[in-house]
Design an enzyme around this catalytic site. Structure first.
Site, PDB file in Angstrom:
ATOM      1  N   HIS A 113       0.842  -1.205   0.000  1.00 19.27           N
ATOM      2  CA  HIS A 113       0.000   0.000   0.000  1.00 19.27           C
ATOM      3  C   HIS A 113       0.880   1.260   0.000  1.00 19.27           C
ATOM      4  O   HIS A 113       0.592   2.225  -0.702  1.00 19.27           O
ATOM      5  CB  HIS A 113      -0.865   0.063   1.262  1.00 19.27           C
ATOM      6  CG  HIS A 113      -1.866  -1.042   1.391  1.00 19.27           C
ATOM      7  ND1 HIS A 113      -1.754  -2.032   2.327  1.00 19.27           N
ATOM      8  CD2 HIS A 113      -3.002  -1.303   0.704  1.00 19.27           C
ATOM      9  CE1 HIS A 113      -2.783  -2.855   2.234  1.00 19.27           C
ATOM     10  NE2 HIS A 113      -3.555  -2.445   1.242  1.00 19.27           N
ATOM     11  N   LYS A 115      -1.364  -7.082  -7.480  1.00 21.42           N
ATOM     12  CA  LYS A 115      -1.634  -8.379  -6.829  1.00 21.42           C
ATOM     13  C   LYS A 115      -3.082  -8.770  -7.109  1.00 21.42           C
ATOM     14  O   LYS A 115      -3.389  -9.922  -7.354  1.00 21.42           O
ATOM     15  CB  LYS A 115      -1.371  -8.341  -5.332  1.00 21.42           C
ATOM     16  CG  LYS A 115      -1.517  -9.748  -4.730  1.00 21.42           C
ATOM     17  CD  LYS A 115      -1.086  -9.809  -3.306  1.00 21.42           C
ATOM     18  CE  LYS A 115      -2.113  -9.232  -2.384  1.00 21.42           C
ATOM     19  NZ  LYS A 115      -3.377 -10.030  -2.356  1.00 21.42           N
ATOM     20  N   ASP A 116      -3.966  -7.756  -7.086  1.00 18.19           N
ATOM     21  CA  ASP A 116      -5.363  -7.993  -7.449  1.00 18.19           C
ATOM     22  C   ASP A 116      -5.521  -7.612  -8.923  1.00 18.19           C
ATOM     23  O   ASP A 116      -6.212  -6.643  -9.261  1.00 18.19           O
ATOM     24  CB  ASP A 116      -6.270  -7.137  -6.566  1.00 18.19           C
ATOM     25  CG  ASP A 116      -6.145  -7.537  -5.104  1.00 18.19           C
ATOM     26  OD1 ASP A 116      -6.580  -8.645  -4.766  1.00 18.19           O
ATOM     27  OD2 ASP A 116      -5.575  -6.760  -4.325  1.00 18.19           O
TER      28      ASP A 116
HETATM   29  O1  PAF Z   1      -8.045  -3.832  -3.065  1.00 16.44           O
HETATM   30  C1  PAF Z   1      -8.671  -3.412  -2.069  1.00 16.44           C
HETATM   31  O2  PAF Z   1      -8.116  -3.158  -0.999  1.00 16.44           O
HETATM   32  C2  PAF Z   1     -10.176  -3.208  -2.170  1.00 16.44           C
HETATM   33  O3  PAF Z   1     -10.750  -4.175  -2.982  1.00 16.44           O
HETATM   34  C3  PAF Z   1     -10.559  -1.795  -2.640  1.00 16.44           C
HETATM   35  C4  PAF Z   1     -10.077  -1.513  -4.039  1.00 16.44           C
HETATM   36  C5  PAF Z   1      -9.978  -0.761  -1.676  1.00 16.44           C
HETATM   37  C6  PAF Z   1     -12.081  -1.651  -2.632  1.00 16.44           C
HETATM   38  O4  PAF Z   1     -12.616  -1.887  -1.378  1.00 16.44           O
END
Ligand code: PAF
Length: 281
Positions: free
Chosen positions: A36, A150-151
């Protein structure tokens, strides 16, 4: 560091910006880690003002236990954000502020991107993600929003969301950040027991082996090999390993030279569900 809880207060904080200034958004669900922080650093380097949202979005959890056990550590999150920049605007809305008309997700059509992999194993997940990301993008109205690779499926879906809503926002995908032993950083890693944590790097090691085999073996024999490899790890239960086209997220019958491919994996490490992916070409 100003903490903002309502959309009204957010609008008012943003209205004080210098004309023409660039605004970036980093949406998060908290339990922040270096992945993050890499997004936040990039956003800070590319924009004049950066909003970081921290909101554990109930509608994207298809499992009440998962929502309940999702790690929350507000104080540490704020200290980490402060270490990156003291100028961030941190948006921490309560659930009722975001879901003023009840806790419901909208229904989206992402052209099939939402039906495979995470969408198939977590029904309704991407409607929940789409709903909250649309709310955040509309509330902040940034020029750029940052998401981790990652997502990767989520990233493709959010690009599709922005295109279909015709929002003038650039979605920026940022590389996966890993531990020294290869495990992709995830808020869920905190829930791994010591023993399982030691085994978890096998997930990334397997993806690297898939990358080596890609181009010499066909996808179904690679997938079969991965299944067999996981059988030797009783604490790691493979949910899926899919080799897919990055654009469609579907497997191609024949690998095309002008297309990009990725291997996607989901694994239960005891009761903790981890996902990861790797670019193959
Ligand atoms: O990837 C995440 O942390 C969540 O899916 C997001 C994009 C903040 C939406 O809640």
């Amino acid at each position: 560091m100003p903490l903002i809880e309502t959309k009204k207060a957010l609008r008012s904080a943003l209205s004080n910006r210098a004309p023409g200034s660039l605004l970036g958004l980093v949406p998060t669900m908290g339990a922040l880690h270096d992945g993050h922080l890499a997004l936040v650093r990039k956003a800070v380097s590319e924009n004049d003002v950066v909003v970081v949202s921290i909101f554990v979005n109930p509608t994207q959890f298809n499992n009440a236990g998962d929502l309940e056990s999702y790690p929350r550590d507000h104080e540490t999150d704020l200290a980490l954000l402060n270490s990156v920049s003291e100028q961030l605007l941190v948006f921490v809305p309560p659930v009722a502020e975001m879901y003023q008309e009840g806790l419901h997700a909208k229904t989206y059509d992402f052209g099939g991107l939402e039906k495979v992999m995470e969408g198939a194993f977590r029904p309704g997940h991407f409607n929940g993600v789409g709903t909250v990301v649309e709310m955040l993008l509309r509330a902040v109205a940034p020029q750029r929003a940052y998401f981790g690779e990652k997502d990767f499926q989520q990233l493709q879906i959010i690009k599709s969301l922005v295109a279909q809503l015709e929002l003038p926002i650039t979605i920026i995908g940022c590389p996966i950040v890993r531990e020294a032993d290869g495990l992709a950083l995830s808020s869920r890693n905190k829930r791994l027991s010591e023993g399982v944590r030691k085994e978890a790097p096998f997930i990334h090691a397997t993806l690297k082996a898939v990358k080596t085999q890609f181009g010499t073996k066909n996808a179904s024999s690679i997938e079969e090999w991965v299944k067999e490899s996981f059988e030797k790890h009783p604490h790691l239960e493979l949910e899926y390993l899919t080799i897919a086209n990055e654009r469609t997220l579907l497997p191609d019958a024949k690998i095309q030279d002008d297309q990009k491919y990725r291997a996607f994996i989901a694994v239960y490490a005891d009761d903790v569900r981890l996902i990861d992916n790797i670019a193959l070409n």
